[in-house]
Design an enzyme around this catalytic site. Structure first.
Site, PDB file in Angstrom:
ATOM      1  N   SER A  38       8.222   1.470  -5.191  1.00  0.00           N
ATOM      2  CA  SER A  38       8.364   1.232  -6.638  1.00  0.00           C
ATOM      3  C   SER A  38       9.788   1.516  -7.098  1.00  0.00           C
ATOM      4  CB  SER A  38       7.335   2.032  -7.442  1.00  0.00           C
ATOM      5  OG  SER A  38       7.320   3.354  -7.050  1.00  0.00           O
ATOM      6  N   GLY A  64       0.841  -1.198   0.000  1.00  0.00           N
ATOM      7  CA  GLY A  64       0.000   0.000   0.000  1.00  0.00           C
ATOM      8  C   GLY A  64       0.869   1.238   0.000  1.00  0.00           C
ATOM      9  N   TYR A 102       1.088  15.986  -6.464  1.00  0.00           N
ATOM     10  CA  TYR A 102       2.536  16.099  -6.661  1.00  0.00           C
ATOM     11  C   TYR A 102       2.847  17.009  -7.855  1.00  0.00           C
ATOM     12  CZ  TYR A 102       7.414  14.629  -7.091  1.00  0.00           C
ATOM     13  OH  TYR A 102       8.787  14.619  -7.156  1.00  0.00           O
ATOM     14  N   ASP A 152      14.922   9.362  -4.679  1.00  0.00           N
ATOM     15  CA  ASP A 152      14.619   7.988  -4.261  1.00  0.00           C
ATOM     16  C   ASP A 152      15.609   7.000  -4.862  1.00  0.00           C
ATOM     17  OD1 ASP A 152      12.503   9.396  -3.268  1.00  0.00           O
ATOM     18  OD2 ASP A 152      11.028   8.591  -4.669  1.00  0.00           O
TER      19      ASP A 152
HETATM   20  C1  GLA Z   1       8.625  11.491  -4.257  1.00  0.00           C
HETATM   21  C2  GLA Z   1       9.515  11.687  -5.481  1.00  0.00           C
HETATM   22  C3  GLA Z   1      10.850  12.289  -5.089  1.00  0.00           C
HETATM   23  C4  GLA Z   1      10.655  13.563  -4.272  1.00  0.00           C
HETATM   24  C5  GLA Z   1       9.665  13.302  -3.123  1.00  0.00           C
HETATM   25  C6  GLA Z   1       9.329  14.560  -2.377  1.00  0.00           C
HETATM   26  O1  GLA Z   1       9.182  10.536  -3.403  1.00  0.00           O
HETATM   27  O2  GLA Z   1       9.740  10.435  -6.109  1.00  0.00           O
HETATM   28  O3  GLA Z   1      11.601  12.560  -6.257  1.00  0.00           O
HETATM   29  O4  GLA Z   1      10.265  14.634  -5.075  1.00  0.00           O
HETATM   30  O5  GLA Z   1       8.462  12.726  -3.585  1.00  0.00           O
HETATM   31  O6  GLA Z   1      10.417  15.024  -1.652  1.00  0.00           O
END
Ligand code: GLA
Length: 348
Positions: A109, A102, A204, A155
Protein backbone atom coordinates in the site's frame (compact mmCIF):
# COMPACT_ATOMS: atom_id res chain seq x y z
CA UNK A 1 -0.02 20.00 -25.01
CA UNK A 2 -1.31 16.89 -23.24
CA UNK A 3 0.84 14.44 -21.34
CA UNK A 4 0.60 10.98 -19.90
CA UNK A 5 2.85 9.57 -17.20
CA UNK A 6 4.33 6.35 -15.97
CA UNK A 7 5.40 6.11 -12.34
CA UNK A 8 6.90 3.27 -10.34
CA UNK A 9 7.38 2.85 -6.60
CA UNK A 10 9.01 -0.20 -5.03
CA UNK A 11 7.90 -2.32 -2.12
CA UNK A 12 10.48 -2.95 0.58
CA UNK A 13 11.84 -5.68 2.76
CA UNK A 14 13.06 -4.76 6.21
CA UNK A 15 16.25 -6.61 7.14
CA UNK A 16 16.31 -5.63 10.83
CA UNK A 17 14.88 -2.92 13.12
CA UNK A 18 11.22 -3.82 13.57
CA UNK A 19 8.66 -1.58 15.34
CA UNK A 20 11.49 0.82 16.06
CA UNK A 21 10.53 3.57 13.61
CA UNK A 22 7.61 5.18 15.45
CA UNK A 23 9.73 5.75 18.54
CA UNK A 24 12.45 7.43 16.49
CA UNK A 25 14.76 4.42 16.38
CA UNK A 26 16.80 2.74 13.64
CA UNK A 27 15.62 0.59 10.74
CA UNK A 28 17.44 -1.25 7.92
CA UNK A 29 15.14 -1.81 4.94
CA UNK A 30 15.91 -2.08 1.26
CA UNK A 31 13.71 -1.17 -1.69
CA UNK A 32 12.81 -4.07 -4.00
CA UNK A 33 12.72 -4.43 -7.77
CA UNK A 34 9.05 -5.34 -7.25
CA UNK A 35 6.42 -2.70 -6.77
CA UNK A 36 3.59 -0.71 -8.28
CA UNK A 37 3.57 0.82 -11.76
CA UNK A 38 0.95 3.44 -12.61
CA UNK A 39 0.26 4.83 -16.07
CA UNK A 40 -2.29 7.54 -16.66
CA UNK A 41 -3.18 11.12 -17.30
CA UNK A 42 -4.51 14.14 -15.45
CA UNK A 43 -8.28 14.72 -15.64
CA UNK A 44 -10.19 17.43 -13.82
CA UNK A 45 -12.41 16.72 -10.85
CA UNK A 46 -12.51 12.93 -10.70
CA UNK A 47 -10.51 9.81 -9.92
CA UNK A 48 -10.71 6.78 -12.20
CA UNK A 49 -8.51 3.83 -11.32
CA UNK A 50 -8.21 0.21 -12.45
CA UNK A 51 -5.79 -2.33 -11.05
CA UNK A 52 -4.54 -5.67 -12.37
CA UNK A 53 -5.04 -7.31 -9.00
CA UNK A 54 -8.34 -5.77 -7.91
CA UNK A 55 -11.64 -6.91 -9.37
CA UNK A 56 -13.48 -3.62 -8.95
CA UNK A 57 -12.34 -0.27 -10.38
CA UNK A 58 -12.54 3.01 -8.46
CA UNK A 59 -14.52 5.98 -9.74
CA UNK A 60 -14.93 9.01 -7.48
CA UNK A 61 -15.95 12.64 -7.84
CA UNK A 62 -13.47 14.92 -6.09
CA UNK A 63 -13.02 16.10 -3.46
CA UNK A 64 -13.85 13.10 -1.27
CA UNK A 65 -15.30 14.32 2.02
CA UNK A 66 -15.40 11.02 3.92
CA UNK A 67 -12.77 8.38 3.13
CA UNK A 68 -14.77 5.72 4.97
CA UNK A 69 -17.45 5.87 2.25
CA UNK A 70 -15.00 5.08 -0.58
CA UNK A 71 -15.75 1.77 -2.22
CA UNK A 72 -14.02 -0.46 -3.17
CA UNK A 73 -11.89 0.14 -0.10
CA UNK A 74 -8.52 0.04 -1.91
CA UNK A 75 -9.53 3.40 -3.42
CA UNK A 76 -9.18 4.96 0.04
CA UNK A 77 -5.39 5.01 -0.31
CA UNK A 78 -5.68 6.99 -3.54
CA UNK A 79 -8.38 9.34 -2.25
CA UNK A 80 -6.36 9.95 0.91
CA UNK A 81 -3.31 10.97 -1.14
CA UNK A 82 -5.46 13.29 -3.30
CA UNK A 83 -6.86 14.90 -0.14
CA UNK A 84 -3.37 15.49 1.27
CA UNK A 85 -1.89 17.12 -1.86
CA UNK A 86 -2.83 20.82 -1.92
CA UNK A 87 -4.84 21.84 -5.03
CA UNK A 88 -4.59 18.36 -6.53
CA UNK A 89 -6.30 17.67 -9.85
CA UNK A 90 -7.97 14.38 -10.71
CA UNK A 91 -6.29 11.38 -12.33
CA UNK A 92 -7.27 8.55 -14.65
CA UNK A 93 -4.89 5.65 -13.93
CA UNK A 94 -4.11 2.00 -14.61
CA UNK A 95 -2.24 0.24 -11.87
CA UNK A 96 -0.20 -2.91 -12.10
CA UNK A 97 1.59 -4.65 -9.28
CA UNK A 98 4.56 -6.99 -9.48
CA UNK A 99 4.29 -7.65 -5.74
CA UNK A 100 2.29 -10.73 -4.81
CA UNK A 101 -1.27 -9.93 -3.82
CA UNK A 102 -2.58 -10.43 -0.30
CA UNK A 103 -0.96 -9.36 2.95
CA UNK A 104 2.78 -9.78 2.40
CA UNK A 105 4.40 -7.30 4.80
CA UNK A 106 6.29 -5.86 1.81
CA UNK A 107 4.61 -2.41 1.85
CA UNK A 108 2.31 -2.80 -1.13
CA UNK A 109 0.00 0.00 0.00
CA UNK A 110 2.94 2.35 0.54
CA UNK A 111 4.25 1.52 -2.96
CA UNK A 112 0.77 2.26 -4.34
CA UNK A 113 0.56 5.56 -2.49
CA UNK A 114 4.10 6.63 -3.46
CA UNK A 115 3.59 5.79 -7.15
CA UNK A 116 0.28 7.67 -7.05
CA UNK A 117 1.61 10.81 -5.41
CA UNK A 118 4.34 11.38 -8.03
CA UNK A 119 2.06 12.61 -10.86
CA UNK A 120 0.40 14.95 -8.34
CA UNK A 121 3.70 16.27 -6.99
CA UNK A 122 5.64 16.72 -10.26
CA UNK A 123 5.00 18.39 -13.62
CA UNK A 124 6.00 17.31 -17.15
CA UNK A 125 8.62 20.05 -17.37
CA UNK A 126 10.06 19.29 -13.89
CA UNK A 127 9.74 15.50 -13.45
CA UNK A 128 12.76 15.26 -11.14
CA UNK A 129 11.79 18.15 -8.91
CA UNK A 130 10.73 15.89 -6.07
CA UNK A 131 11.04 16.75 -2.38
CA UNK A 132 11.20 13.11 -1.35
CA UNK A 133 11.27 13.78 2.38
CA UNK A 134 8.17 15.92 2.20
CA UNK A 135 6.44 13.28 0.06
CA UNK A 136 7.36 10.53 2.54
CA UNK A 137 5.68 12.52 5.33
CA UNK A 138 2.65 13.28 3.16
CA UNK A 139 2.19 9.63 2.14
CA UNK A 140 2.57 8.46 5.73
CA UNK A 141 -0.15 10.87 6.81
CA UNK A 142 -2.38 9.82 3.88
CA UNK A 143 -1.99 6.12 4.69
CA UNK A 144 -2.92 6.87 8.26
CA UNK A 145 -6.02 8.72 7.02
CA UNK A 146 -6.92 5.67 4.91
CA UNK A 147 -6.35 2.96 7.53
CA UNK A 148 -6.65 4.70 10.89
CA UNK A 149 -3.39 2.97 11.91
CA UNK A 150 -0.59 5.21 13.13
CA UNK A 151 2.57 3.69 11.66
CA UNK A 152 6.16 4.91 11.47
CA UNK A 153 7.89 6.34 8.39
CA UNK A 154 10.16 3.45 7.39
CA UNK A 155 8.12 2.16 4.45
CA UNK A 156 7.71 5.53 2.75
CA UNK A 157 11.39 6.42 3.14
CA UNK A 158 12.46 3.02 1.79
CA UNK A 159 10.20 3.31 -1.26
CA UNK A 160 11.21 6.89 -2.07
CA UNK A 161 14.92 6.79 -1.18
CA UNK A 162 15.94 3.27 -2.29
CA UNK A 163 19.48 2.88 -3.66
CA UNK A 164 20.38 0.08 -6.10
CA UNK A 165 22.67 -2.47 -4.47
CA UNK A 166 22.22 -1.07 -0.96
CA UNK A 167 20.10 -1.38 2.14
CA UNK A 168 19.30 1.87 3.95
CA UNK A 169 20.18 2.52 7.56
CA UNK A 170 17.56 5.07 8.57
CA UNK A 171 17.53 7.04 11.78
CA UNK A 172 13.82 7.69 12.24
CA UNK A 173 14.53 10.49 14.73
CA UNK A 174 16.45 12.87 12.46
CA UNK A 175 15.52 11.00 9.24
CA UNK A 176 19.18 10.62 8.22
CA UNK A 177 19.48 7.90 5.57
CA UNK A 178 22.76 6.02 5.12
CA UNK A 179 22.99 3.55 2.20
CA UNK A 180 25.00 0.43 3.09
CA UNK A 181 26.13 -1.86 0.24
CA UNK A 182 24.72 -5.39 0.43
CA UNK A 183 27.67 -7.80 0.17
CA UNK A 184 27.83 -9.63 -3.20
CA UNK A 185 28.13 -13.04 -1.58
CA UNK A 186 24.89 -12.54 0.35
CA UNK A 187 21.68 -13.62 -1.35
CA UNK A 188 18.58 -12.22 0.28
CA UNK A 189 15.47 -14.35 -0.12
CA UNK A 190 11.93 -13.31 0.66
CA UNK A 191 9.49 -16.14 1.30
CA UNK A 192 5.80 -15.75 2.06
CA UNK A 193 4.94 -17.47 5.32
CA UNK A 194 1.59 -18.64 3.96
CA UNK A 195 -0.27 -16.43 6.43
CA UNK A 196 -1.60 -13.12 5.12
CA UNK A 197 -1.29 -10.02 7.22
CA UNK A 198 -2.98 -6.64 7.31
CA UNK A 199 -2.16 -3.69 9.54
CA UNK A 200 -5.79 -2.91 10.20
CA UNK A 201 -7.14 -5.17 12.92
CA UNK A 202 -3.68 -6.56 13.79
CA UNK A 203 -1.99 -6.11 17.13
CA UNK A 204 0.24 -3.41 15.60
CA UNK A 205 -1.49 -0.64 17.54
CA UNK A 206 -1.36 -2.55 20.86
CA UNK A 207 2.38 -2.96 20.49
CA UNK A 208 2.78 0.73 19.68
CA UNK A 209 0.81 1.65 22.82
CA UNK A 210 3.11 -0.57 24.90
CA UNK A 211 6.16 1.21 23.43
CA UNK A 212 4.64 4.58 24.34
CA UNK A 213 3.87 3.30 27.85
CA UNK A 214 7.52 2.28 28.24
CA UNK A 215 8.66 5.72 27.05
CA UNK A 216 6.48 7.44 29.65
CA UNK A 217 8.47 5.67 32.34
CA UNK A 218 12.03 5.55 31.00
CA UNK A 219 12.15 8.24 28.29
CA UNK A 220 12.77 7.79 24.55
CA UNK A 221 13.36 4.13 23.66
CA UNK A 222 15.87 5.20 21.02
CA UNK A 223 18.14 6.37 23.86
CA UNK A 224 17.25 3.71 26.44
CA UNK A 225 19.58 0.92 27.59
CA UNK A 226 18.65 -2.59 28.66
CA UNK A 227 19.26 -1.53 32.28
CA UNK A 228 16.67 1.22 31.85
CA UNK A 229 14.28 -1.36 30.40
CA UNK A 230 14.90 -3.69 33.37
CA UNK A 231 13.28 -1.08 35.67
CA UNK A 232 9.92 -1.38 33.86
CA UNK A 233 7.42 -3.06 36.18
CA UNK A 234 4.87 -4.41 33.69
CA UNK A 235 6.31 -7.64 32.23
CA UNK A 236 4.63 -7.20 28.82
CA UNK A 237 5.80 -3.62 28.44
CA UNK A 238 9.28 -4.71 29.58
CA UNK A 239 9.50 -7.50 26.98
CA UNK A 240 8.30 -5.21 24.18
CA UNK A 241 10.77 -2.49 25.13
CA UNK A 242 13.53 -5.12 25.35
CA UNK A 243 12.88 -5.99 21.71
CA UNK A 244 12.90 -2.36 20.54
CA UNK A 245 16.11 -1.45 22.37
CA UNK A 246 17.73 -4.67 21.12
CA UNK A 247 16.68 -4.11 17.50
CA UNK A 248 17.98 -0.54 17.53
CA UNK A 249 21.38 -1.98 18.46
CA UNK A 250 21.04 -4.78 15.92
CA UNK A 251 20.59 -2.28 13.07
CA UNK A 252 24.02 -0.79 13.78
CA UNK A 253 25.56 -4.24 14.15
CA UNK A 254 24.01 -5.45 10.89
CA UNK A 255 25.23 -2.38 8.99
CA UNK A 256 28.75 -2.97 10.37
CA UNK A 257 28.58 -6.67 9.44
CA UNK A 258 27.60 -5.72 5.86
CA UNK A 259 30.44 -3.19 5.66
CA UNK A 260 32.89 -5.88 6.80
CA UNK A 261 31.23 -8.52 4.55
CA UNK A 262 30.97 -10.65 7.70
CA UNK A 263 28.17 -12.96 6.64
CA UNK A 264 28.37 -15.19 9.73
CA UNK A 265 27.80 -12.17 11.94
CA UNK A 266 25.00 -10.90 9.68
CA UNK A 267 23.27 -14.30 9.91
CA UNK A 268 23.68 -14.38 13.69
CA UNK A 269 22.09 -10.92 14.02
CA UNK A 270 19.19 -11.95 11.76
CA UNK A 271 18.58 -15.02 13.93
CA UNK A 272 18.73 -12.98 17.15
CA UNK A 273 16.38 -10.42 15.63
CA UNK A 274 13.84 -13.12 14.86
CA UNK A 275 14.00 -14.63 18.33
CA UNK A 276 13.51 -11.19 19.89
CA UNK A 277 10.64 -10.32 17.52
CA UNK A 278 8.93 -13.63 18.28
CA UNK A 279 9.69 -14.12 21.99
CA UNK A 280 9.94 -10.57 23.35
CA UNK A 281 7.68 -8.67 21.00
CA UNK A 282 5.20 -11.50 20.38
CA UNK A 283 4.91 -10.73 16.64
CA UNK A 284 5.24 -14.29 15.35
CA UNK A 285 2.65 -16.98 14.77
CA UNK A 286 2.68 -20.78 14.59
CA UNK A 287 2.64 -20.61 10.76
CA UNK A 288 5.58 -18.18 10.71
CA UNK A 289 7.58 -20.27 13.21
CA UNK A 290 7.00 -23.41 11.15
CA UNK A 291 8.19 -21.66 7.97
CA UNK A 292 11.28 -20.18 9.66
CA UNK A 293 12.22 -23.65 11.00
CA UNK A 294 11.57 -25.19 7.57
CA UNK A 295 13.79 -22.61 5.85
CA UNK A 296 16.78 -22.71 8.17
CA UNK A 297 16.88 -26.51 7.90
CA UNK A 298 17.55 -26.22 4.16
CA UNK A 299 21.01 -26.28 2.57
CA UNK A 300 22.42 -22.86 1.75
CA UNK A 301 20.02 -20.94 4.02
CA UNK A 302 21.92 -19.36 6.90
CA UNK A 303 19.22 -17.52 8.84
CA UNK A 304 15.63 -16.35 8.57
CA UNK A 305 13.49 -13.72 10.24
CA UNK A 306 9.89 -12.53 10.14
CA UNK A 307 9.93 -9.14 8.37
CA UNK A 308 7.51 -6.19 8.48
CA UNK A 309 4.75 -5.34 10.92
CA UNK A 310 4.31 -8.91 12.19
CA UNK A 311 1.57 -11.52 12.71
CA UNK A 312 2.09 -13.14 9.30
CA UNK A 313 3.36 -11.92 5.95
CA UNK A 314 6.86 -12.57 4.68
CA UNK A 315 10.11 -13.99 5.98
CA UNK A 316 13.49 -12.64 4.96
CA UNK A 317 16.33 -15.16 4.74
CA UNK A 318 20.09 -14.81 4.25
CA UNK A 319 21.35 -17.48 1.89
CA UNK A 320 24.33 -18.64 -0.16
CA UNK A 321 24.30 -17.33 -3.74
CA UNK A 322 22.03 -19.49 -5.89
CA UNK A 323 20.26 -21.20 -2.96
CA UNK A 324 16.59 -21.78 -3.69
CA UNK A 325 14.06 -22.40 -0.94
CA UNK A 326 11.97 -25.53 -1.21
CA UNK A 327 8.55 -24.05 -0.41
CA UNK A 328 4.98 -24.08 -1.74
CA UNK A 329 4.45 -20.36 -1.14
CA UNK A 330 5.57 -17.32 -3.17
CA UNK A 331 9.26 -16.45 -2.91
CA UNK A 332 11.85 -14.30 -4.64
CA UNK A 333 15.57 -13.56 -4.58
CA UNK A 334 15.46 -9.88 -3.64
CA UNK A 335 17.48 -7.25 -5.50
CA UNK A 336 18.14 -4.03 -3.56
CA UNK A 337 16.77 -1.36 -5.88
CA UNK A 338 16.41 2.34 -6.54
CA UNK A 339 13.51 4.39 -5.19
CA UNK A 340 10.36 5.64 -6.87
CA UNK A 341 10.46 7.50 -10.20
CA UNK A 342 8.18 9.08 -12.78
CA UNK A 343 8.43 9.95 -16.45
CA UNK A 344 6.03 12.18 -18.35
CA UNK A 345 5.41 11.54 -22.03
CA UNK A 346 4.06 14.13 -24.45
CA UNK A 347 1.00 12.75 -26.30
CA UNK A 348 1.64 14.93 -29.34
C1 GLA B 1 4.77 -1.54 9.27
C2 GLA B 1 4.75 -0.02 9.46
C3 GLA B 1 6.16 0.51 9.63
C4 GLA B 1 6.89 -0.23 10.74
C5 GLA B 1 6.77 -1.74 10.53
C6 GLA B 1 7.35 -2.52 11.67
O1 GLA B 1 5.40 -1.87 8.07
O2 GLA B 1 4.16 0.59 8.32
O3 GLA B 1 6.09 1.90 9.91
O4 GLA B 1 6.45 0.17 12.00
O5 GLA B 1 5.43 -2.15 10.36
O6 GLA B 1 8.73 -2.40 11.72
Amino acid sequence: MSYSFRSFAPGRVNLIGEHTDYTGGLVFPMALDLGITITGRVIPGELRAKSNNQSEPVHLRLPVEDLATVSPSWGRFLAAVLNRVPDSTGLDVEISSSLPSGGTGLSTSTALSCAFVLPLATTPDRPDDIDRLQLAKLVKAAEQDATGVETGIMDQLASLFGVAGSALMIDCHDLAITPVVVPDELQILIVHSGQERELVGSEYSDRREACYAAQEQIGPLRLATLSDVATLKDPTVRRIATHVVGDNARVRLMAAAFEASDLDLAAQILTEGHRSYADNFGASTATVEAMVAHLIAQPGIRAARLTGGGFGGSIVAFAEPGAQPNVDTWWTAAAPSAGANISWISDA
